[in-house]
Design an enzyme around this catalytic site. Structure first.
Site: not given
Ligand code: MOS
Length: 738
Positions: A246, A627-628, A701
């Protein structure tokens, strides 16, 4: 020469858009996927960090004797005896901090020593016995303390300058019949990945091998090689699975250098795993923001002026800017847009990007302000956004590569039932819960990185895709197999994928929602080159189209590498055919963003004032969805992040101690299953051939954007109280009843 390419109207073949379960799903769910800290090897030693207890100052004295004599301890390294490191002049190491090189303390949690022992428990126990005395020096520990020293940060690549101004703001405000101004705050937050960061460093015969929990193995290689004064060829970094990053595992951080330095110093293998508490001070955090948004509009809701400002903390030894106002540069058509960013140096570790950086905090402010404007004008919030839809990028003037936001509004509103919403706050109720409906837009700037990939067609392994990029939980193994299968025209089940190794073709970081589109485009290029090679092998076949047809027909026969191709290869004495492909983003004429909108229903208990999310609908425009199934999981994960941002997550600083108060998942709240209702996700059908050669943009994101604003707007609709600070706490909703 052209091979088959997908287009918007004719998406390519069988495997495109298939909801394929994760290739690595069973391994992960059953615990057989090995993460860095899971790796054991004979003779591996365990390293534990000792970290600074004060936010600023110097180490006045350090007594390591007791720790050194503790059972199993091999060594204790600190600034007094650690091997010297070289300045990091390459790679992403923006803070430049060389650990254990001097007696300075720059932030609470900075490594001051590393204890190495035969067993982990021995190292943990001995680390407790390192006695450190500090000369604490005064330093600002909160944003309030530092505001007087706020300054304009240096321009960031891809983000442009800290301040922008389009049109005449004063003229725009003068032309407005209504002006709203709001001040909004978002909290400092921590990434809290399930897998704590860990590095297993093995030094043997002058070569260093790192297994690392990383979002960017090539960057780790560059930075570590640089710090240790080694040639990059002598450093190999592997990361086949990363358990969530993240953003926290994006840049390289001091603990990775310490693990490598310690392994080289001792020879052999050293495993360094951060404790959960250390993960709050070892690889950045999302800085709090203080934003203000001013909107001017005509009586019929056309924006005439938009001003968005943001200030956030940075560290005292390196600069990170949360570019919260940048979303306002592109979100709406408006003749006058002004954005500014300031940073204020605080004695903390350097902040860093965290899932949906910039737009994540920024869209909370902008989309709350839009809701305030809609309320002020008596216009439906969705209608207000439609009236200000940006057909082209309002700051750069460029066309968007592809933007299906109107379709998102329509699909999302329909799924949610938005058009039945009574406009007045406090008009929906369920027992003694006040119910509210809110919506907000979502957008992300689209990152893209150059990438390379290799494809091997071998009689023993079938089709093998290889790329250095790492799987951080998003489904990369599965999606890249689908891209290869799609390009070759074979079933995805025939394709195996190898990732996470600097010996494989180079790719960028797994960051900025860029991996599928960037590495996917490289995989596609490699596959097309492979088809071209097959053409060259097949006598009499002169065009790529014929080669494609040949390979296509051959590969479609499932099971193994099919016979005709096998025979073709055997005839040429080949056990395998390989091809590499590369892809680089072009500096193009269009503005690249992803889009979406979020609708939320919340209920607020009238007595307890606890806001609860009841349902969320998100609709997204992000290019072609490969890939849904994995894509939906990215969006529901993102929405869950948004719920955390809205209602739970905050890292509070103790101003006196200069440290984050809670360094565990009991004190730092993230949403659990009971906090997350049914989430409904819609993707609009799209193919963006300007963003990438596979038609995709990024999604990882985008799902985390707009959610907090939709929830805050729903809380306003439920209660009549406007939340302007995240997270929205029960006490902030505790006001006398009307
Ligand atoms: Mo991300 S916050 O661009 O790893």
């Amino acid at each position: 020469m052209t091979l088959r390419t997908g287009t918007a109207s004719t998406p390519s073949t069988a495997t495109a858009r298939h909801a394929l379960p994760r290739a690595d799903g069973v391994a992960k769910a059953s615990g057989t996927a090995r993460y860095t800290a899971d790796r054991t090897q004979p003779g591996v030693r365990h390293a534990v960090l000792v970290t600074a207890a004060v936010p600023a100052g110097r180490i006045a004295a350090m007594d390591t004797a007791e720790a050194e004599q503790a059972p199993g301890v091999v060594t204790v390294l600190s600034h007094r005896n650690a091997p010297p490191l070289q300045p990091v002049t390459a790679g992403m190491y923006p803070h430049g901090l060389l650990p254990l090189q001097d007696d300075r303390v720059r932030y609470e949690g900075e490594p001051v020593a590393v204890v190495v022992a035969d067993q982990l428990d021995q190292a943990l126990a001995a680390a407790e016995r390192v006695a450190v005395r500090y000369d604490r020096q005064p330093a600002p520990t909160t944003l309030d303390d530092a505001l007087a020293d706020a300054y304009r940060p240096t321009p960031l690549p891809r983000w442009g300058p800290a301040d922008t101004s389009t049109g005449d703001l004063h003229q725009g405000l003068a032309a407005a019949s209504t002006v709203v101004e709001g001040h909004y705050t978002t909290a400092s937050r921590h990434h809290s990945a399930m897998e704590p960061a860990a590095t297993l460093a093995d030094f043997e015969d002058g070569r260093l091998t790192l297994h690392d929990a990383s979002q960017g193995v090539f960057n780790v290689r560059t930075v570590v090689a640089c710090a240790l004064g080694m040639a990059v060829e002598d450093v190999r970094v592997l990361s086949p699975f990363t358990g969530g990053g993240f953003g926290s595992k994006g840049y390289t951080w001091p603990h990775e250098i310490i693990a490598a330095m310690t392994a080289r110093h001792l020879g052999g293998a050293v495993l360094l795993t951060l404790t959960r508490a250390q993960s709050f001070t070892s690889h950045g955090y999302q800085p709090e923001t203080r934003q203000s948004v001013t909107l001017g509009a005509t009586a019929d809701g056309r924006l005439t002026a938009l001003r968005h400002t943001s200030v956030s903390p940075t560290s005292r030894y390196g600069e990170y800017v949360e570019m919260a106002a940048t979303c306002s540069r592109t979100a709406y058509a408006c003749p006058a847009i002004t954005t500014t960013h300031r940073v204020a140096p605080v004695a903390t570790i350097l902040p860093t990007p965290m899932r949906a950086p910039h737009e994540g905090p920024g869209m909370f402010a902008l989309e709350s302000a839009m809701d305030e404007l809609a309320h002020e004008l008596g216009i439906d919030p969705l209608e207000l956004r439609l009236r200000n839809h940006a057909d082209t990028d309002p700051t750069s003037g460029k066309p968007f590569s592809s933007k299906e936001l109107r379709a998102c509004y329509e699909a999302g509103a329909r799924r949610f039932g938005w058009h039945d919403r009574p406009p007045a706050p406090r008009s929906l109720r369920d027992g003694h819960e006040l119910v509210g409906w809110g919506m907000a837009g979502a957008t992300m700037n689209q990152f893209r990185f150059p990438a390379a990939a290799r494809i091997r067609l071998a009689t023993d392994v079938g089709v093998l895709v290889e790329a250095g990029t790492q799987e951080i939980g998003t489904g990369t193994y599965t999606v890249l197999a689908q891209v290869a299968a799609d390009t070759l025209g074979c079933p995805a089940g025939l394709v195996r994928v190898r990732l996470g190794d600097t010996r494989l073709p180079q790719t960028g970081m797994t960051a900025g929602s860029s991996t599928t589109l960037s590495v996917g485009s490289a995989v596609r290029a490699a596959c097309r080159n492979l088809l071209t090679r097959l053409v060259a092998l097949a006598s009499g076949e002169e065009t790529a189209e014929e080669g494609a047809r040949l390979a296509d027909g051959a590969l479609r026969r499932a099971g193994a590498v099919p016979l005709p191709l096998h025979e073709l290869m055997a005839r040429h004495g080949l056990a395998e055919v390989t091809a590499e492909g590369t892809w680089s983003p072009e500096d193009d004429a269009s503005s690249l963003h992803t889009f979406g909108c979020v609708f939320a229903e919340v209920a607020v208990d009238e007595d307890l004032c606890v806001p609860r999310v009841r349902r969320v609908v998100g609709a997204y425009s992000a290019g072609r969805i490969i890939n849904p199934l994995t894509a939906r999981s990215q969006m529901t994960g993102g929405i869950t992040w948004g719920i955390g941002q809205a209602l739970l997550e905050q890292s509070v600083t103790d101003a006196t101690l200069g440290r984050f108060v809670s360094k565990d998942l009991a004190g730092y709240l993230v949403p659990v299953n009971a906090d997350v209702p049914d989430l409904d996700v819609v993707f609009v059908d799209e193919y963006d051939d300007q963003a990438s050669t596979i038609g995709a943009r990024g999604i990882g994101e985008l799902g985390a954007v707009g959610v907090s604003a939709a929830i805050a707007n729903a809380v306003f609709h439920a209660t009549g109280i406007r939340p302007r600070a995240l997270p929205i706490t029960p006490e902030s909703l505790l006001v006398p009843r009307p």
